[in-house]
Scaffold this motif. Structure first.
Motif: not given
Lengths: 251, 255
Positions: A130-135
């Motif tokens: 999720x963090x990578x997606x957000x970034x």
């Protein structure tokens, strides 16, 4: 003293000598073990304190990054929304006032979203995917370059320290790509290489000569940080051929 | 029951036998009380086997000293007609050969997996050398076997050295207090047994001929050290029943 007596004395003293030698050996072993144990403990304490220091630095850096992001959001997004709402409320038309109310609601939602990022609790609730997606979404939204994410697995159950380090290393790798490589595309892939999980961060930017030593650079720091959680950091790059970073996760 | 067996069990050698009986009884009780999975674990099964095996051959040795017909018959079968009163064949097979192999396996069970292969090779070499020395007649089964003893003793000393190296270098051992590790005491007692009896065992016949009193005194060292070694083996068997007394051994797959 006759020869027979001599031989008997030799036997007795040899036995005593061997016994003494073994006693000395065992006592020496215990002493050396104690010494090594103390050295080992000291080393472990040093590693632990270094690990804690690294984590603290990482938390500070993530917070700094978050504050920069919040500042940018307040200025570019929420500031704009509030200005627009102000303009709408200044109008006498009821539909404009209703629109202003909607914009205000949107601004409130944005502020709520940002307030959640102010402490590091979000780190525990978010998965690395999720963090990578957000970034990547954030980068894509700026129109800077195209991004893509491929994941063969979901990284959810990770200890907080590992998660913090990974988040920071991914964040910094992406920042470096944007700041120095000016790529058209950034790709991230989560895959399993044998028994180990890996995160591949690839850009098609200008690249650099990776044969030069990493010491003293930000990359060296990222490598050290991955090592503190038992992971690995591997970078390959060549001038004009982009950069590929492989983060191998601890077992 | 055979009267000679009763005499052998209760009157023959009280210094040797009574502590051994006591340890065997404690060992059996503790082993019975162990949980099923621990009974099947080599770290408890092997010490129990060594203890029971020692009890068996010591008792058989004492019995043979009363049952002369059987002893003479075995000696005659082995070709020993010069010293029919000796029961060294039993001591050589059980203590100096099988005993050495069992103790090597015991040390091996405490070593890091990467070091186990050295002990395996030592056992193979010991078996081959012992067979060669006996088949070629260099060391007869029914007489003193100083060469086989010294080879076995050296191997035990080397294996102990490997154990101590692991104790000082491996992280799993560095996290523990060696004075609370039964493997440490076991290896130390074996080290002392083989060191203190090294000279006297090799020169035993000579000592008995020249100075029998001194010969007996030195052979008593072996008796005392054997009892200490068996005592530590009994403690290993009893260790799961004595929680918080000893530290957990590293490299144990299940304890």
């Amino acid at each position: 003293m006759n020869p027979t007596e001599d031989q008997i004395y030799v036997i007795i003293f040899s036995t005593l000598f061997l016994g003494g030698l073994m006693s000395t050996f065992v006592v020496a072993m215990v002493f050396i073990h104690r010494q090594r144990q103390a050295q080992n403990r000291l080393k472990m304490d040093q590693v632990k304190s270094e690990h804690e220091k690294t984590l603290l630095n990482i938390e500070n850096e993530i917070q700094q990054e978050t504050l920069t992001h919040i500042g940018r959001e307040l200025h570019d997004n929420i500031g704009q929304l509030l200005s627009l709402a102000k303009l709408n409320f200044g109008s006498i038309k009821p539909e404009k006032i209703a629109e202003g109310r909607d914009i205000l609601g949107q601004a409130i939602q944005e502020v709520r979203g940002l307030s959640k990022q102010l402490n590091l609790d979000w780190v525990e609730s978010i998965s690395i995917n999720e963090f990578i997606e957000q970034q990547l979404e954030r980068i894509q939204n700026t129109g800077f370059c195209q991004t893509s994410l491929e994941a063969d697995f979901e990284l959810i159950e990770l200890p907080k320290d590992q998660k913090l380090v990974l988040i920071r290393v991914i964040q910094e790798s992406l920042n470096n790509a944007i700041k120095h490589a000016f790529p058209d595309k950034i790709q991230i892939r989560l895959h399993e290489n044998g028994m180990r999980k890996q995160i591949l961060i690839k850009d098609n930017g200008k690249g650099f000569d990776s044969s030069q030593k990493l010491n003293g650079s930000g990359m060296f720091n990222l490598k050290k940080r991955m090592e503190t959680i038992g992971g690995e950091f591997y970078l390959t790059s060549a001038v004009g051929k982009g950069t590929e970073i492989t983060l191998t996760l601890p077992n | 029951m055979d009267e000679r067996l009763i005499r052998a069990l209760f009157t023959a050698y009280p210094l040797n036998t009574f502590p051994l009986y006591l340890l065997q009884i404690i060992g059996v009780i503790c082993f019975i009380k162990l949980p099923r999975e621990k009974k099947a674990n080599i770290h408890y099964l092997l010490p129990f086997f060594i203890l029971s095996f020692t009890f068996f051959y010591e008792t058989l040795g004492a019995y043979l000293n009363y049952n002369h017909e059987l002893k003479y018959a075995i000696n005659a079968y082995l070709g020993n007609t010069v010293y029919p009163k000796f029961n060294l064949f039993l001591f050589n097979i059980a203590n100096r050969q099988i005993g050495t192999i069992l103790y090597l396996i015991l040390i091996k069970s405490w070593l890091h997996p990467s070091k186990k292969k050295y002990i395996t090779w030592m056992i193979y070499i010991f078996i081959v050398l012992a067979l060669v020395l006996q088949i070629t007649g260099m060391e007869l089964l029914y007489l003193q076997q100083p060469i086989i003893f010294s080879i076995g003793a050296n191997m035990i000393l080397i294996a102990s050295g490997i154990y101590f190296t692991g104790l000082m270098t491996h992280k799993a051992y560095l996290d523990r207090n060696p004075l609370k590790l039964l493997s440490f005491w076991q290896v130390t007692s074996m080290l002392f047994t083989y060191t203190l009896t090294y000279i006297s065992s090799v020169a035993l016949i000579y000592l008995y001929e020249v100075n029998p009193v001194l010969g007996r005194a030195l052979s008593n060292i072996n008796t005392v050290m054997t009892i200490i070694t068996l005592g530590v083996l009994t403690l290993i068997i009893a260790s799961p029943l004595l929680p918080n007394t000893f530290e957990k051994e590293p490299f144990y797959e299940s304890n």
